[in-house]
Design an enzyme around this catalytic site. Structure first.
Site, short mmCIF file in Angstrom:
data_model
loop_
_atom_site.label_atom_id
_atom_site.label_comp_id
_atom_site.label_asym_id
_atom_site.label_seq_id
_atom_site.Cartn_x
_atom_site.Cartn_y
_atom_site.Cartn_z
N ASP A 27 0.83 -1.21 0.00
CA ASP A 27 0.00 0.00 0.00
C ASP A 27 0.87 1.26 0.00
O ASP A 27 1.98 1.27 0.54
CB ASP A 27 -0.92 -0.02 1.24
CG ASP A 27 -2.07 0.97 1.11
OD1 ASP A 27 -2.38 1.39 -0.02
OD2 ASP A 27 -2.64 1.32 2.15
N ARG A 31 0.00 7.77 -2.71
CA ARG A 31 0.55 8.84 -1.88
C ARG A 31 2.02 9.12 -2.23
O ARG A 31 2.47 10.26 -2.24
CB ARG A 31 0.41 8.49 -0.39
CG ARG A 31 -0.99 8.77 0.14
CD ARG A 31 -1.24 8.08 1.45
NE ARG A 31 -1.43 6.65 1.26
CZ ARG A 31 -1.31 5.76 2.23
NH1 ARG A 31 -0.97 6.14 3.43
NH2 ARG A 31 -1.52 4.48 1.97
N HIS A 44 2.19 3.35 -9.03
CA HIS A 44 1.98 1.91 -9.29
C HIS A 44 3.14 1.36 -10.12
O HIS A 44 3.63 0.26 -9.85
CB HIS A 44 0.66 1.69 -10.04
CG HIS A 44 -0.55 2.09 -9.25
ND1 HIS A 44 -0.70 1.79 -7.92
CD2 HIS A 44 -1.67 2.78 -9.61
CE1 HIS A 44 -1.86 2.27 -7.49
NE2 HIS A 44 -2.47 2.88 -8.49
N SER A 73 -10.73 -7.01 -4.28
CA SER A 73 -12.06 -7.06 -4.92
C SER A 73 -12.76 -5.71 -4.80
O SER A 73 -13.68 -5.41 -5.55
CB SER A 73 -12.91 -8.19 -4.31
OG SER A 73 -12.78 -8.24 -2.90
N TRP A 76 -11.99 -2.26 -7.70
CA TRP A 76 -12.76 -1.92 -8.92
C TRP A 76 -13.48 -0.59 -8.74
O TRP A 76 -13.85 0.06 -9.71
CB TRP A 76 -13.80 -3.00 -9.23
CG TRP A 76 -13.22 -4.33 -9.56
CD1 TRP A 76 -13.28 -5.45 -8.77
CD2 TRP A 76 -12.53 -4.73 -10.75
NE1 TRP A 76 -12.64 -6.51 -9.39
CE2 TRP A 76 -12.19 -6.09 -10.62
CE3 TRP A 76 -12.16 -4.06 -11.93
CZ2 TRP A 76 -11.49 -6.80 -11.60
CZ3 TRP A 76 -11.47 -4.77 -12.91
CH2 TRP A 76 -11.14 -6.12 -12.74
N LEU A 138 10.59 -20.91 -4.70
CA LEU A 138 9.71 -19.98 -3.97
C LEU A 138 8.30 -20.08 -4.56
O LEU A 138 8.14 -20.09 -5.78
CB LEU A 138 10.23 -18.54 -4.14
CG LEU A 138 9.30 -17.42 -3.65
CD1 LEU A 138 9.22 -17.40 -2.13
CD2 LEU A 138 9.79 -16.05 -4.15
N ILE A 202 -6.74 -4.73 7.64
CA ILE A 202 -6.54 -5.90 6.75
C ILE A 202 -7.13 -5.66 5.38
O ILE A 202 -6.73 -6.30 4.40
CB ILE A 202 -7.14 -7.18 7.39
CG1 ILE A 202 -6.47 -7.46 8.74
CG2 ILE A 202 -6.93 -8.39 6.49
CD1 ILE A 202 -6.81 -8.80 9.34
N GLU A 214 1.65 -13.08 12.58
CA GLU A 214 2.17 -11.88 13.22
C GLU A 214 1.94 -10.72 12.24
O GLU A 214 2.10 -10.87 11.04
CB GLU A 214 3.68 -12.03 13.49
CG GLU A 214 4.02 -13.12 14.47
CD GLU A 214 3.52 -12.84 15.88
OE1 GLU A 214 3.47 -11.65 16.27
OE2 GLU A 214 3.15 -13.80 16.58
C1 IPE Z 1 -5.40 -2.73 -0.13
O1 IPE Z 1 -5.07 -1.40 -0.32
C2 IPE Z 1 -5.33 -3.47 -1.41
C3 IPE Z 1 -4.00 -3.59 -2.00
C4 IPE Z 1 -2.87 -3.21 -1.50
C5 IPE Z 1 -3.97 -4.24 -3.28
P1 IPE Z 1 -6.18 -0.25 -0.42
O2 IPE Z 1 -5.45 1.02 -0.55
O3 IPE Z 1 -7.14 -0.57 -1.49
O4 IPE Z 1 -6.88 -0.39 1.00
P2 IPE Z 1 -7.98 0.54 1.72
O5 IPE Z 1 -9.18 0.58 0.84
O6 IPE Z 1 -7.36 1.89 1.88
O7 IPE Z 1 -8.23 -0.11 3.03
C1 IPE Z 2 -1.64 0.20 -3.28
O1 IPE Z 2 -1.39 1.57 -3.31
C2 IPE Z 2 -1.82 -0.37 -4.66
C3 IPE Z 2 -3.17 -0.83 -4.96
C4 IPE Z 2 -4.18 -0.85 -4.14
C5 IPE Z 2 -3.40 -1.32 -6.30
P1 IPE Z 2 -2.58 2.63 -3.31
O2 IPE Z 2 -2.96 2.89 -4.72
O3 IPE Z 2 -3.69 2.17 -2.44
O4 IPE Z 2 -1.87 3.90 -2.71
P2 IPE Z 2 -2.47 4.91 -1.64
O5 IPE Z 2 -2.92 4.12 -0.47
O6 IPE Z 2 -3.61 5.62 -2.30
O7 IPE Z 2 -1.33 5.82 -1.34
MG MG Z 3 -4.11 2.45 -0.47
#
Ligand code: IPE
Ligand code: IPE
Ligand code: MG
Length: 252
Positions: A27, A31, A44, A73, A76, A138, A202, A214
């Site tokens: 994640d 940002r 990305h 999921s 989208w 792996l 999560i 953990e």
């Molecule tokens: C969780 O990240 C999904 C992935 C890292 C692929 P999100 O950025 O979508 O999570 P939320 O919606 O902020 O919880």
């Molecule tokens: C995680 O990074 C990648 C995916 C969910 C595909 P984000 O795109 O959620 O990045 P933030 O959380 O907006 O910074």
């Molecule tokens: Mg995110």
């Protein structure tokens, strides 16, 4: 009579071995890009290098399964343009990386509801899985269009079908049977869940598999996550004492 106080048994407080199965919620791409004055999609693209670094680290350190959350999921619901860039990126990465992964003995699996992806992407995924299916260095799992509730629901559905068809007795469904119907059957239990990007949730990732994992949360944004950051997470993991319900003194 004198009551003797027993000396507490000396216990090691650390886990000497590396985790077998590590999952990462990758994640913070958006940002990271925003901080640099760029479009979210730039983040990305930059995140792909962190995927490479994590795979490298896992291979070098004897981790047997690495599960990466690439697209949930719920993702989208993002703006259409961002979703299409993510899908294109997924295809590009599959095309450019699979040969190298295969050469390095990596077995690739994509876990999630593939029915929502376009046919050309599904074809690429299937080809990569077939090519790498006998590799043993792996197990790399990419969770795409994955949701923990989806995984549990699918398992329940398949169990219901097998019971209805007389292939399984309802009274024989225990935790290990249930587990064998999830997407993660055959993989070691999840030991460590890492989430980058500072959020401590999560987000519908591995709900069933997180039972005794953990958790490690870091503020590092995914494109900045490198081998050193992975090593720091492993070192924090090794300082934990996993008790699985027991007390410290029972752990040797
Ligand atoms: C969780 O990240 C999904 C992935 C890292 C692929 P999100 O950025 O979508 O999570 P939320 O919606 O902020 O919880
Ligand atoms: C995680 O990074 C990648 C995916 C969910 C595909 P984000 O795109 O959620 O990045 P933030 O959380 O907006 O910074
Ligand atoms: Mg995110």
């Amino acid at each position: 009579m004198e009551i003797l106080e027993k000396e507490p048994v000396a216990v090691s407080n650390s886990i000497p071995t590396n985790p077998q199965h590590v999952a990462i919620i990758m994640d913070g791409n958006g940002r990271w890009a925003k901080q640099k004055g760029k479009l979210r999609t730039f983040g990305h693209k930059a995140g792909v290098e962190s995927v490479r670094a994590s795979v490298r680290y896992a291979r070098k350190n004897g981790i047997s399964a690495l599960t990466l959350f690439a697209f949930s999921s719920e993702n989208w619901k993002r703006p259409k343009d961002e979703v299409s860039v993510l899908m294109e990126l997924f295809k590009l990465v599959l095309s450019s990386e699979v040969k190298k992964l295969h050469k390095n003995g990596v077995r690739l699996k994509v876990i999630g509801d593939l029915s929502a992806f376009d046919a050309s992407l599904v074809k690429k995924i299937q080809a990569a899985e077939i090519l790498t299916q006998n590799n043993t260095e792996l197990n790399l799992n990419i969770a795409a269009n994955y949701g923990g509730r989806w995984d549990i629901t699918e398992a329940a559905k398949k169990i219901a079908v097998d019971v209805a068809k007389g292939r399984l007795l309802a009274e024989d469904v225990d935790e290990s049977v249930f587990d064998s119907y999830t997407s993660f059957a055959q993989l070691p239990d999840l030991d460590l869940l890492i989430r980058t990007g500072g959020e401590e949730r999560i987000s519908n990732f591995l709900l069933w598999q997180c039972a005794y994992a953990e958790f490690y949360f870091t503020d590092i944004l995914w494109p900045d996550f490198n081998e050193q950051a992975f090593a720091d997470a492993i070192s924090a993991y090794k300082d934990r004492q996993r008790r699985f319900g027991k007390i410290s003194e029972q752990i040797t």
